[in-house]
Every structure is written in structure tokens, then in C-alpha cells.
Scaffold this motif. Sequence first.
Motif, PDB file in Angstrom:
ATOM      1  N   PRO A   1       0.847  -1.005   0.063  1.00 40.95           N
ATOM      2  CA  PRO A   1       0.005   0.071   0.032  1.00 40.95           C
ATOM      3  C   PRO A   1       0.914   1.265  -0.086  1.00 40.95           C
ATOM      4  O   PRO A   1       1.918   1.360   0.655  1.00 40.95           O
ATOM      5  N   GLY A   2       0.432   2.163  -0.703  1.00 40.23           N
ATOM      6  CA  GLY A   2       1.293   3.498  -0.837  1.00 40.23           C
ATOM      7  C   GLY A   2       1.303   3.967  -2.283  1.00 40.23           C
ATOM      8  O   GLY A   2       0.370   3.602  -2.940  1.00 40.23           O
ATOM      9  N   PRO A   3       1.678   5.004  -2.529  1.00 40.85           N
ATOM     10  CA  PRO A   3       1.956   5.524  -3.882  1.00 40.85           C
ATOM     11  C   PRO A   3       2.032   4.887  -5.240  1.00 40.85           C
ATOM     12  O   PRO A   3       1.140   5.075  -6.054  1.00 40.85           O
ATOM     13  N   ALA A   4       2.939   3.846  -5.252  1.00 37.87           N
ATOM     14  CA  ALA A   4       3.028   2.957  -6.664  1.00 37.87           C
ATOM     15  C   ALA A   4       1.666   2.045  -6.469  1.00 37.87           C
ATOM     16  O   ALA A   4       1.145   1.942  -7.725  1.00 37.87           O
ATOM     17  N   HIS A   5       1.192   1.564  -5.284  1.00 35.51           N
ATOM     18  CA  HIS A   5       0.007   0.860  -5.452  1.00 35.51           C
ATOM     19  C   HIS A   5      -1.106   1.532  -6.034  1.00 35.51           C
ATOM     20  O   HIS A   5      -2.009   0.796  -6.643  1.00 35.51           O
ATOM     21  N   GLU A   6      -1.248   2.907  -5.807  1.00 35.94           N
ATOM     22  CA  GLU A   6      -2.309   3.637  -6.256  1.00 35.94           C
ATOM     23  C   GLU A   6      -2.142   3.945  -7.693  1.00 35.94           C
ATOM     24  O   GLU A   6      -3.165   4.029  -8.510  1.00 35.94           O
ATOM     25  N   ARG A   7      -0.945   4.341  -8.070  1.00 36.35           N
ATOM     26  CA  ARG A   7      -0.360   4.749  -9.281  1.00 36.35           C
ATOM     27  C   ARG A   7      -0.310   3.788 -10.560  1.00 36.35           C
ATOM     28  O   ARG A   7      -0.719   4.292 -11.802  1.00 36.35           O
TER      29      ARG A   7
ATOM     30  N   GLU B   1      -1.294  12.286  -0.146  1.00 38.63           N
ATOM     31  CA  GLU B   1      -2.193  11.083   0.111  1.00 38.63           C
ATOM     32  C   GLU B   1      -3.758  11.236  -0.574  1.00 38.63           C
ATOM     33  O   GLU B   1      -4.450  10.511  -0.609  1.00 38.63           O
ATOM     34  N   ASN B   2      -4.046  12.678  -0.990  1.00 37.69           N
ATOM     35  CA  ASN B   2      -5.216  12.896  -1.572  1.00 37.69           C
ATOM     36  C   ASN B   2      -5.188  13.036  -3.215  1.00 37.69           C
ATOM     37  O   ASN B   2      -6.243  13.350  -3.618  1.00 37.69           O
ATOM     38  N   TRP B   3      -4.028  12.621  -3.685  1.00 31.91           N
ATOM     39  CA  TRP B   3      -4.084  12.922  -5.167  1.00 31.91           C
ATOM     40  C   TRP B   3      -4.947  12.086  -5.856  1.00 31.91           C
ATOM     41  O   TRP B   3      -5.743  12.554  -6.825  1.00 31.91           O
ATOM     42  N   GLN B   4      -5.206  10.765  -5.466  1.00 33.72           N
ATOM     43  CA  GLN B   4      -6.126  10.026  -6.288  1.00 33.72           C
ATOM     44  C   GLN B   4      -7.537  10.447  -5.959  1.00 33.72           C
ATOM     45  O   GLN B   4      -8.184  10.595  -7.097  1.00 33.72           O
ATOM     46  N   ARG B   5      -7.843  11.005  -4.762  1.00 38.82           N
ATOM     47  CA  ARG B   5      -9.202  11.613  -4.597  1.00 38.82           C
ATOM     48  C   ARG B   5      -9.821  12.781  -5.469  1.00 38.82           C
ATOM     49  O   ARG B   5     -10.638  12.916  -5.956  1.00 38.82           O
TER      50      ARG B   5
END
Length: 311
Positions: A183-189, A284-288
Amino acid sequence: MTTSDLIAPAGDSRNGDLDTEYARALVALHRSLRFPDLPSTVGAKALSRIEGLGDGLTTIGFSSDTVDQRHLQAVFGFRLAEFVDLSLMSSQLARTTALLAEPPDATVVHTVVLDADGRILGYVGLLGTRDVLPRRLDDPGRSRFPVEGAHDVDLLSPFAGGGLTTREVFEIKRFVRAGDVPPGPAHERVPWHLILALGRSVLPMGRPLMIGDSRANGALRHLRLIGFDPLVVAGTKPELPRTSLMWSSYLLPVPAIPFAGVVPANLAAYLDTIEQGLAAEHDENWQRRLIARLSALRRAPNAERAEGKTE
């Protein structure tokens, strides 16, 4: 010692143990491999390339004929390992047939996310038709796509009046992120890199028809976020023969739902929004924020039409 000496009879408990060990070894092998030369190998023949967004990821879209056998094996090996790890491919079939990579298929576009060391972190592909010549979408003699066979459904005929042929139909395949990405930036990106690069590869094709199957929170959710209005066929009972690597994927309590949708006319605007979101501040809110911007973009045409009616 022959291979058969390692395979226990049907019903023997050793079968499950061997399948598990084979799966673990297969996954460990492919997660240990690095391909830093893949982008340079594809070079100018890349269909899309996403990099320099401050996250250390490079994503590249390419066709099978632009890379050598080693890189194709890397791609198909990643697909096999990650889907076996998810129990969406049969570890038993992989073991008993001594597979180290998924058998090649009619995938015409491969999209791969690499980290700074060249490790594959994510993948999605587009599968083309098996028809030698283009056929009408409602042609009873056309080849069925894998998703149509699994769900026993015709996904193409409802779009027959749009002037497309089977050459302009692509099945979205193997949308997956490596299972050990924490979990973290790479996981989301990683998923957004895949969507962006795949979209950039698709733009020159015009507005083809995309088909596939997905659970509600999978590819369907992402497609709707980038402007698709897919036709969804509910109530199917998908299954595959036990000779198919993917047969176990349809045993889940909530099976995937088949869908089909034409690429939206304003896809480029959605892709620009995704790229801007990936390049913006990495908090932490970039994806939102990105999802909010995509949702606003999707609502904009409806809002404009509503305003036009009131004037």
C-alpha cells in the motif's frame, strides 16, 4: 527420473502441495526478474510511453512484433504468475503442463508498467479478433471473443449499426497489478499509469469497441470514470472447461460481468486529466482529487445540454 514421477495420482493430497509449491516458485521467479532494456528495445515503435511524472515509473504500450522473444516471455510470464497468485488461473494446470509463461494469444497491444529497476509492476492488454478478414459485428460466421465464449453471450451485435467491423473490436485482458506492491503511492498509481498508456495507444484507432468482463470495482469502474457508457449483460453464468487456465476465475462467489462500450469521443480530455493528476502533487489525496476531476468532466456534457434546454 521422469516428469510423471513428480505428479501424484488424482485425489492424492500431494497434488495440492505440489500445486502450491509450483505457484510459489513461479511467482517468486517472475517477481525477481528485471527488464530495464524494454523501453529502449521498443524505442520509437512504442504505441505510448508515460514517464517523468516524479514517481519512478515508466509505462510503455507496444505491439508483439516490436520486441524479441525474451521480452514477450517476460510479459506472458508476468501474466501467468500474477493470475496464478490471485487464484484466477489454475496452478494445477500450470504445474502439470510445466508452464513458465502464459501461452501467447492474439493480444495486439501490451501495456507494461516498470519501476526504476525494470521490474514489471502492472499489465493490461488488448486482444484482437481471430478473423482473418474483417466481418460485420452481427455476422453469424464471425469468431467469438474469449469473453463471449465464457459467458455464452453476443456482445457485438448491439453495436452492428455503427459501421464497425471485427477489426475494430478489442477485448481488455489481464488488467493486473503485481500482488506484492505494498500500500502506498505505487500501489495507487500503477492502475492509472496503465489506463493512461492504454488510452494513448487507443487514440489513433478512432473509436473502437472495447469488450471484456469485470467485477464492479475493477475495470468497469475505471472505464466509467473515463467516459465510457458500457452495455452490461447481467445474469450470465460464465464457465470454462477445466482445460482452460482461467477456469477457476469463474468459481468466485461474485463472477465478473461482461460489458461492451465504444470509446468515448472525448477520451483525450480524460487522458489529459489523468496525466495532470499523476504529475501533480504526490500527497495522500492525489487520487481523490483525480477521481473528482474525472467525475466533473463526465458530468460536464450533461450539464451543458441541460443549460441549453433552459435557454
